[in-house]
Design an enzyme around this catalytic site. Structure first.
Site, PDB file in Angstrom:
ATOM      1  N   THR A 175      11.682  -7.044  -4.347  1.00 35.03           N
ATOM      2  CA  THR A 175      12.375  -8.302  -4.628  1.00 35.03           C
ATOM      3  C   THR A 175      13.231  -8.090  -5.876  1.00 35.03           C
ATOM      4  OG1 THR A 175      10.763  -9.277  -6.182  1.00 35.03           O
ATOM      5  CG2 THR A 175      10.335  -9.553  -3.821  1.00 35.03           C
ATOM      6  N   ALA A 234       8.561  -6.474  -8.500  1.00 33.89           N
ATOM      7  CA  ALA A 234       8.962  -7.721  -9.158  1.00 33.89           C
ATOM      8  C   ALA A 234       9.698  -7.358 -10.438  1.00 33.89           C
ATOM      9  CB  ALA A 234       7.741  -8.580  -9.469  1.00 33.89           C
ATOM     10  N   VAL A 241       6.401  -3.150 -11.337  1.00 32.04           N
ATOM     11  CA  VAL A 241       7.352  -3.800 -12.244  1.00 32.04           C
ATOM     12  C   VAL A 241       8.700  -3.089 -12.175  1.00 32.04           C
ATOM     13  CG1 VAL A 241       7.855  -4.399 -14.646  1.00 32.04           C
ATOM     14  CG2 VAL A 241       5.502  -4.585 -13.766  1.00 32.04           C
ATOM     15  N   LYS A 242       9.750  -3.851 -11.900  1.00 34.30           N
ATOM     16  CA  LYS A 242      11.106  -3.295 -11.869  1.00 34.30           C
ATOM     17  C   LYS A 242      11.767  -3.484 -13.226  1.00 34.30           C
ATOM     18  CE  LYS A 242      13.942  -3.811  -8.278  1.00 34.30           C
ATOM     19  NZ  LYS A 242      14.663  -4.485  -7.171  1.00 34.30           N
ATOM     20  N   VAL A 243      12.339  -2.395 -13.734  1.00 36.36           N
ATOM     21  CA  VAL A 243      13.100  -2.457 -14.988  1.00 36.36           C
ATOM     22  C   VAL A 243      14.461  -1.802 -14.739  1.00 36.36           C
ATOM     23  CG1 VAL A 243      11.022  -2.398 -16.426  1.00 36.36           C
ATOM     24  CG2 VAL A 243      12.205  -0.266 -15.876  1.00 36.36           C
TER      25      VAL A 243
END
Length: 220
Positions: free
Chosen positions: A27, A56, A82-84
């Protein structure tokens, strides 16, 4: 190659998960905004349906805030990734979160050098955006080939290549040919992978021929 679906639409995710073909979900803020729903409710629902990684994305852009947000996101479920963004502070956040045992997807990758940095920072996944490169007359799949070649040179790199910004089935097939680990695919493109006019034509012929016999498989 693993298939992730690139959506925050829980109905689409449930439908695709029922096929057994779905290995994860990605997402981003834009996809969540399209749902019109609460961010955390959406992620909780997705994680309840999908056993694999669910990406996310943080909203912050400085390292301390990204780490704080990333830790909060990771509390939602064990399969949250976790998307960074692939910026300097994003790489620092990736290192800190990875060392804390959090899966990290470094996103918005557009060059081999960026992919090397993501791997060095300990990313679980790197997301090269092939469609956006195609949009500016660059060959997005050439980037996948370059990253695969580089990563294969270094066995200590454990980062998986997650092909993103997929626009059509050709992207998926080429990614598989090049040895990408994962494709994250919009639902409509994922369904197109099963379509072929000769399949439709053949099925129509078989059904017509069967109907002409007047028989039924279920009739006793």
């Amino acid at each position: 190659m693993k298939f992730f679906v690139d959506t925050a639409d829980i109905d689409e995710i449930r439908d695709l998960a029922a096929t057994g073909l779905l290995d994860g979900v990605t997402t981003n803020p834009s996809l969540v905004a399209k749902t019109g729903r609460d961010f955390f409710e959406v992620l909780n629902d997705i994680c309840a349906v999908v056993d694999g990684p669910v990406s996310a994305e943080v909203a912050a852009t400085d390292v301390d805030a990204m780490v704080t947000e990333g830790r909060k996101l990771a509390e939602i479920a064990d399969n949250i990734t976790v998307k960074v963004p692939l910026i300097w502070d994003g790489l620092k956040a990736c290192r800190a979160l990875t060392q804390a045992g959090v899966l990290v997807n470094v996103t918005l990758c557009f060059s081999p050098s960026q992919a090397v940095l993501a791997a060095k920072a300990g990313a679980s996944f790197v997301s090269p955006f092939v469609g956006r490169l195609d949009d500016i007359s660059h060959d997005g799949m050439e980037l996948i080939e370059d990253i695969r070649t580089i990563y294969d040179n270094y066995p200590n790199f454990t980062t998986e290549i997650l092909v993103a910004s997929v626009r059509h089935p050709g992207h998926v097939v080429e990614a598989a040919r090049l040895g990408a680990d994962i494709c994250t695919i919009p639902p409509d493109v994922l369904r197109l992978l099963a379509k072929h006019p000769l399949t439709d034509r053949g099925l129509e012929t078989f059904l017509n021929d069967w109907q002409s016999t007047g028989q039924s498989i279920l009739k006793t």
